[in-house]
Design a protein around this motif. Structure first.
Motif, mmCIF file in Angstrom:
data_model
loop_
_atom_site.group_PDB
_atom_site.id
_atom_site.type_symbol
_atom_site.label_atom_id
_atom_site.label_comp_id
_atom_site.label_asym_id
_atom_site.label_seq_id
_atom_site.Cartn_x
_atom_site.Cartn_y
_atom_site.Cartn_z
ATOM 1 N N PHE A 1 0.810 -1.210 0.000
ATOM 2 C CA PHE A 1 0.000 0.000 0.000
ATOM 3 C C PHE A 1 0.851 1.270 0.000
ATOM 4 N N ASN A 2 2.069 1.201 0.530
ATOM 5 C CA ASN A 2 2.929 2.382 0.573
ATOM 6 C C ASN A 2 3.357 2.832 -0.817
ATOM 7 N N ASN A 3 3.464 1.913 -1.760
ATOM 8 C CA ASN A 3 3.877 2.242 -3.122
ATOM 9 C C ASN A 3 2.711 2.207 -4.102
ATOM 10 N N ARG A 4 1.502 2.331 -3.594
ATOM 11 C CA ARG A 4 0.308 2.310 -4.431
ATOM 12 C C ARG A 4 0.289 3.539 -5.335
ATOM 13 N N VAL A 5 -0.185 3.373 -6.563
ATOM 14 C CA VAL A 5 -0.306 4.482 -7.504
ATOM 15 C C VAL A 5 -1.367 5.439 -6.987
ATOM 16 N N LYS A 6 -0.980 6.704 -6.803
ATOM 17 C CA LYS A 6 -1.911 7.686 -6.248
ATOM 18 C C LYS A 6 -2.205 8.826 -7.209
ATOM 19 N N GLN A 7 -1.517 8.869 -8.343
ATOM 20 C CA GLN A 7 -1.799 9.889 -9.356
ATOM 21 C C GLN A 7 -1.661 9.264 -10.730
ATOM 22 N N ASP A 8 -2.366 9.838 -11.688
ATOM 23 C CA ASP A 8 -2.292 9.330 -13.055
ATOM 24 C C ASP A 8 -0.864 9.455 -13.565
ATOM 25 N N MET A 9 -0.432 8.461 -14.324
ATOM 26 C CA MET A 9 0.903 8.508 -14.897
ATOM 27 C C MET A 9 0.915 7.838 -16.256
ATOM 28 N N THR A 10 1.906 8.182 -17.020
ATOM 29 C CA THR A 10 2.095 7.612 -18.338
ATOM 30 C C THR A 10 3.411 6.862 -18.338
ATOM 31 N N LEU A 11 3.370 5.631 -18.814
ATOM 32 C CA LEU A 11 4.580 4.835 -18.962
ATOM 33 C C LEU A 11 4.843 4.642 -20.443
ATOM 34 N N VAL A 12 6.095 4.699 -20.828
ATOM 35 C CA VAL A 12 6.464 4.608 -22.234
ATOM 36 C C VAL A 12 7.516 3.530 -22.437
ATOM 37 N N LYS A 13 7.540 3.032 -23.671
ATOM 38 C CA LYS A 13 8.515 2.027 -24.068
ATOM 39 C C LYS A 13 8.714 2.182 -25.569
ATOM 40 N N GLU A 14 9.944 2.038 -26.009
ATOM 41 C CA GLU A 14 10.209 2.103 -27.437
ATOM 42 C C GLU A 14 10.223 0.686 -27.999
ATOM 43 N N VAL A 15 9.383 0.465 -29.005
ATOM 44 C CA VAL A 15 9.272 -0.833 -29.656
ATOM 45 C C VAL A 15 9.439 -0.623 -31.153
ATOM 46 N N ASN A 16 10.468 -1.213 -31.718
ATOM 47 C CA ASN A 16 10.740 -1.103 -33.158
ATOM 48 C C ASN A 16 10.768 0.348 -33.637
ATOM 49 N N GLY A 17 11.386 1.212 -32.850
ATOM 50 C CA GLY A 17 11.532 2.605 -33.239
ATOM 51 C C GLY A 17 10.332 3.483 -32.951
ATOM 52 N N GLN A 18 9.244 2.918 -32.447
ATOM 53 C CA GLN A 18 8.050 3.694 -32.120
ATOM 54 C C GLN A 18 7.848 3.710 -30.616
ATOM 55 N N VAL A 19 7.385 4.839 -30.111
ATOM 56 C CA VAL A 19 7.128 4.976 -28.685
ATOM 57 C C VAL A 19 5.712 4.494 -28.393
ATOM 58 N N VAL A 20 5.603 3.527 -27.496
ATOM 59 C CA VAL A 20 4.314 2.992 -27.064
ATOM 60 C C VAL A 20 4.030 3.563 -25.677
ATOM 61 N N THR A 21 2.839 4.135 -25.503
ATOM 62 C CA THR A 21 2.482 4.711 -24.205
ATOM 63 C C THR A 21 1.325 3.939 -23.589
ATOM 64 N N LYS A 22 1.350 3.831 -22.296
ATOM 65 C CA LYS A 22 0.267 3.217 -21.523
ATOM 66 C C LYS A 22 -0.092 4.160 -20.386
ATOM 67 N N GLN A 23 -1.367 4.366 -20.191
ATOM 68 C CA GLN A 23 -1.865 5.221 -19.118
ATOM 69 C C GLN A 23 -2.191 4.377 -17.892
ATOM 70 N N VAL A 24 -1.787 4.856 -16.731
ATOM 71 C CA VAL A 24 -2.114 4.209 -15.461
ATOM 72 C C VAL A 24 -2.872 5.228 -14.624
ATOM 73 N N LYS A 25 -4.053 4.855 -14.204
ATOM 74 C CA LYS A 25 -4.890 5.745 -13.402
ATOM 75 C C LYS A 25 -4.450 5.692 -11.948
ATOM 76 N N GLY A 26 -4.529 6.815 -11.276
ATOM 77 C CA GLY A 26 -4.088 6.897 -9.894
ATOM 78 C C GLY A 26 -5.230 6.965 -8.905
ATOM 79 N N SER A 27 -6.330 6.335 -9.225
ATOM 80 C CA SER A 27 -7.478 6.364 -8.329
ATOM 81 C C SER A 27 -8.026 4.950 -8.159
ATOM 82 N N PHE A 28 -9.060 4.858 -7.377
ATOM 83 C CA PHE A 28 -9.720 3.575 -7.165
ATOM 84 C C PHE A 28 -10.294 3.087 -8.498
ATOM 85 N N ASN A 29 -10.083 1.829 -8.827
ATOM 86 C CA ASN A 29 -10.567 1.283 -10.092
ATOM 87 C C ASN A 29 -11.929 0.615 -9.857
ATOM 88 N N TRP A 30 -12.982 1.382 -10.116
ATOM 89 C CA TRP A 30 -14.343 0.904 -9.875
ATOM 90 C C TRP A 30 -14.687 -0.292 -10.752
#
Length: 131
Positions: free
Chosen positions: A9-38
């Motif tokens: 719980f101490n390292n729980r996501v508390k704010q929205d964030m974007t994670l990125v990764k480069e795959v075959n020369g293209q940047v892939v982004t994933k959104q992570v929500k920082g709230s309760f997932n209803w």
């Protein structure tokens, strides 16, 4: 994911964030929500299987193992303590699952080679905010 990751719980996501990764020369982004997932709380195992947003290698297993543990623990609690306590346990475990769902997703993305990109943070617009 190990058992300690379930209750981190101490390292729980508390704010929205974007994670990125480069795959075959293209940047892939994933959104992570920082709230309760209803949706994860309401639909639990179905949500992880049927949504495209959470499609990443290894996450289905990471999200289904705690659900299996919840169902087993709920059955044991219900047999030992009765239906009322079992119902309360089921409610609390559902809340726990909704709270930790996006944190587990973030941890899996990091394990898959993604990293947090502060340039894409919600409301940041590429500018640094200093306190």
């Amino acid at each position: 994911m190990d058992f300690s990751d379930w209750f981190d719980f101490n390292n729980r996501v508390k704010q929205d964030m974007t994670l990125v990764k480069e795959v075959n020369g293209q940047v892939v982004t994933k959104q992570v929500k920082g709230s309760f997932n209803w949706m994860a709380w309401i639909f639990n195992w179905l949500y992880v299987l049927l949504t495209q947003q959470y499609k990443t290698r290894g996450f289905v297993k990471k999200a289904l193992v705690p659900i299996a543990a919840i169902y087993i623990a709920d059955a044991i609690v219900m047999m030992i303590f009765g239906q009322l306590i079992g119902g309360v346990f089921g409610l609390v475990s559902g809340i726990w699952y909704g709270m930790m769902f996006d944190t587990w997703f973030k941890n899996q993305l990091i394990a898959n080679g993604y990293h947090v990109d502060n340039r894409f943070q919600a409301g940041n617009n590429g500018q640094q905010n200093f306190e």
